[in-house]
Enzyme design. Structure first.
Site, PDB file in Angstrom:
ATOM      1  N   GLY A  11       7.419  -5.504  -4.780  1.00 59.41           N
ATOM      2  CA  GLY A  11       5.912  -4.639  -5.180  1.00 59.41           C
ATOM      3  C   GLY A  11       5.819  -4.068  -6.548  1.00 59.41           C
ATOM      4  CG  ASN A 104       5.029  11.125   1.891  1.00 54.09           C
ATOM      5  OD1 ASN A 104       5.801  11.766   0.864  1.00 54.09           O
ATOM      6  ND2 ASN A 104       3.720  11.373   1.754  1.00 54.09           N
ATOM      7  CG  HIS A 135      -3.782   8.128   2.386  1.00 53.70           C
ATOM      8  ND1 HIS A 135      -3.586   8.913   3.485  1.00 53.70           N
ATOM      9  CD2 HIS A 135      -2.628   8.238   1.521  1.00 53.70           C
ATOM     10  CE1 HIS A 135      -2.339   9.323   3.392  1.00 53.70           C
ATOM     11  NE2 HIS A 135      -1.950   8.895   2.334  1.00 53.70           N
ATOM     12  CE  LYS A 139      -1.949   4.901   3.799  1.00 48.16           C
ATOM     13  NZ  LYS A 139      -0.572   4.308   3.619  1.00 48.16           N
ATOM     14  N   GLY A 145       1.169   6.004   7.495  1.00 44.38           N
ATOM     15  CA  GLY A 145       2.588   6.280   8.080  1.00 44.38           C
ATOM     16  C   GLY A 145       3.313   7.823   8.317  1.00 44.38           C
TER      17      GLY A 145
HETATM   18  P1  NAD Z   1      -0.466  -2.098  -3.726  1.00 39.88           P
HETATM   19  O1  NAD Z   1      -1.632  -2.707  -2.848  1.00 39.88           O
HETATM   20  O2  NAD Z   1      -1.024  -1.450  -5.159  1.00 39.88           O
HETATM   21  O3  NAD Z   1       0.856  -2.912  -4.113  1.00 39.88           O
HETATM   22  C1  NAD Z   1       1.398  -3.639  -3.356  1.00 39.88           C
HETATM   23  C2  NAD Z   1       2.199  -4.689  -4.185  1.00 39.88           C
HETATM   24  O4  NAD Z   1       3.203  -5.215  -3.421  1.00 39.88           O
HETATM   25  C3  NAD Z   1       1.645  -5.642  -4.858  1.00 39.88           C
HETATM   26  O5  NAD Z   1       2.033  -5.761  -6.360  1.00 39.88           O
HETATM   27  C4  NAD Z   1       1.867  -6.976  -4.374  1.00 39.88           C
HETATM   28  O6  NAD Z   1       1.914  -8.049  -5.206  1.00 39.88           O
HETATM   29  C5  NAD Z   1       3.156  -6.685  -3.620  1.00 39.88           C
HETATM   30  N1  NAD Z   1       3.363  -7.549  -2.330  1.00 39.88           N
HETATM   31  C6  NAD Z   1       2.322  -7.664  -1.259  1.00 39.88           C
HETATM   32  N2  NAD Z   1       3.077  -8.380  -0.340  1.00 39.88           N
HETATM   33  C7  NAD Z   1       4.181  -8.663  -1.008  1.00 39.88           C
HETATM   34  C8  NAD Z   1       5.256  -9.853  -0.451  1.00 39.88           C
HETATM   35  N3  NAD Z   1       5.151 -10.501   0.647  1.00 39.88           N
HETATM   36  N4  NAD Z   1       6.262 -10.041  -1.103  1.00 39.88           N
HETATM   37  C9  NAD Z   1       6.352  -9.322  -2.182  1.00 39.88           C
HETATM   38  N5  NAD Z   1       5.510  -8.566  -2.901  1.00 39.88           N
HETATM   39  C10 NAD Z   1       4.386  -8.399  -2.237  1.00 39.88           C
HETATM   40  O7  NAD Z   1      -0.066  -1.055  -2.695  1.00 39.88           O
HETATM   41  P2  NAD Z   1       0.672   0.562  -3.056  1.00 39.88           P
HETATM   42  O8  NAD Z   1      -0.421   1.684  -2.927  1.00 39.88           O
HETATM   43  O9  NAD Z   1       1.468   0.272  -4.223  1.00 39.88           O
HETATM   44  O10 NAD Z   1       1.530   0.692  -1.604  1.00 39.88           O
HETATM   45  C11 NAD Z   1       2.586  -0.045  -1.230  1.00 39.88           C
HETATM   46  C12 NAD Z   1       3.002   0.179  -0.060  1.00 39.88           C
HETATM   47  O11 NAD Z   1       3.791   1.502  -0.159  1.00 39.88           O
HETATM   48  C13 NAD Z   1       1.968   0.489   1.261  1.00 39.88           C
HETATM   49  O12 NAD Z   1       2.776   0.244   2.317  1.00 39.88           O
HETATM   50  C14 NAD Z   1       1.809   2.102   1.025  1.00 39.88           C
HETATM   51  O13 NAD Z   1       1.567   2.485   2.361  1.00 39.88           O
HETATM   52  C15 NAD Z   1       3.185   2.370   0.818  1.00 39.88           C
HETATM   53  N6  NAD Z   1       3.330   3.981   0.212  1.00 39.88           N
HETATM   54  C16 NAD Z   1       4.426   4.682   0.513  1.00 39.88           C
HETATM   55  C17 NAD Z   1       4.592   5.892  -0.134  1.00 39.88           C
HETATM   56  C18 NAD Z   1       5.804   6.496   0.009  1.00 39.88           C
HETATM   57  O14 NAD Z   1       6.361   7.632  -0.129  1.00 39.88           O
HETATM   58  N7  NAD Z   1       6.844   5.894   1.099  1.00 39.88           N
HETATM   59  C19 NAD Z   1       3.713   6.479  -0.806  1.00 39.88           C
HETATM   60  C20 NAD Z   1       2.704   5.784  -1.418  1.00 39.88           C
HETATM   61  C21 NAD Z   1       2.461   4.383  -0.654  1.00 39.88           C
END
Ligand code: NAD
Length: 229
Positions: A11, A104, A135, A139, A145
């Site tokens: 990602g 998170n 958010h 999102k 989550g």
């Molecule tokens: P985003 O849409 O900006 O980026 C997602 C990325 O994942 C893209 O680059 C896409 O190409 C890639 N991707 C999607 N499906 C894929 C697959 N099957 N294989 C490989 N790559 C793939 O999203 P974001 O805002 O960066 O958030 C990503 C995730 O992280 C979400 O689930 C979000 O809720 C979560 N998140 C978690 C935290 C935390 O602290 N745990 C914080 C923020 C966001």
């Protein structure tokens, strides 16, 4: 000198992926050795890395878990919105490899969880509990989550009664408020993330931590030493 921890970042092109790359650039003990985005094979360069960090999409979970267990590589996953089946895949993989799964990674929100657990125990069942989360408009999952995790922490005393209110708009990075409402008074505990850097730094901290653990499923509370306190 210990060689840097080599990370495969899934990602990488996304909002969180870019924040992880920026945070890793300032940490000499960590290097983003390989990246993967939608449409690319995860296992192509996994053997070249010491740990996999995932901020992608819940539909990537199966491929990530298979690749990590096959190569015996620890996993840190921050992706949210998993189905029950995807959660089961993570639990199954955690019998083979160590996994930190956290909705998170910020130290602040994990401190909020700790405060919420203790407030809930002190206030008892006469206080109603509600969670409000906000958010950015892009999102994909709702409720967040993090809100679901907070509800899980508080759920022991309010099973089925706790409601999560979700707001989506603009570029809000992530706000969570827990309201404890009693007769004639209320407490509101709020965490506001103003930058994704906090999540990225927490994920890198988890990546350094997880490489020395035995197989198992860990939370950010474990990484921070907050579990059981
Ligand atoms: P985003 O849409 O900006 O980026 C997602 C990325 O994942 C893209 O680059 C896409 O190409 C890639 N991707 C999607 N499906 C894929 C697959 N099957 N294989 C490989 N790559 C793939 O999203 P974001 O805002 O960066 O958030 C990503 C995730 O992280 C979400 O689930 C979000 O809720 C979560 N998140 C978690 C935290 C935390 O602290 N745990 C914080 C923020 C966001």
């Amino acid at each position: 000198m210990k060689s840097p921890q080599r990370i495969l970042l899934v990602g990488a092109a996304g909002r969180m992926g870019q924040a992880v790359i920026a945070a890793a650039e300032r940490q000499p003990a960590i290097v983003i050795a390989a990246t993967c985005n939608r449409g690319e094979r995860i296992d192509a360069r996994i053997n070249d890395c010491g740990v996999v960090v995932d901020f992608s999409n819940a539909d990537a979970t199966q491929e990530i878990c298979v690749a990590c267990t096959r190569a015996i590589k620890p996993l840190v996953t921050g992706t949210t919105g998993h189905s029950a089946a995807a959660k089961a895949l993570i639990e199954e993989a955690a019998r083979v490899i160590p996994i930190v799964a956290a909705p998170n990674f910020s130290i602040g929100i994990n401190t909020l969880s700790w405060l919420a657990r203790h407030a809930s125990n002190l206030l008892g069942e006469s206080f109603d509990v509600e969670i409000v989360e906000a958010h950015h408009r892009e999102k994909k999952d709702a409720p967040s989550g993090t809100a679901k995790r907070l509800a899980q922490i508080l759920g022991g005393r309010k099973a089925g009664e706790l409601v999560i209110h979700s707001i989506r708009g603009g570029d809000i990075v992530g706000d969570h408020t827990i309201i404890f409402a009693g007769a004639g008074e209320r407490i509101e505990l709020t965490h506001r993330a103003s930058s994704r850097e906090t999540f990225a730094l927490g994920a890198l901290r988890a990546a350094s931590w997880v490489v020395d653990r035995p197989a198992g499923l860990y939370a950010m509370e474990d990484v921070l030493g907050l579990s059981g306190q």
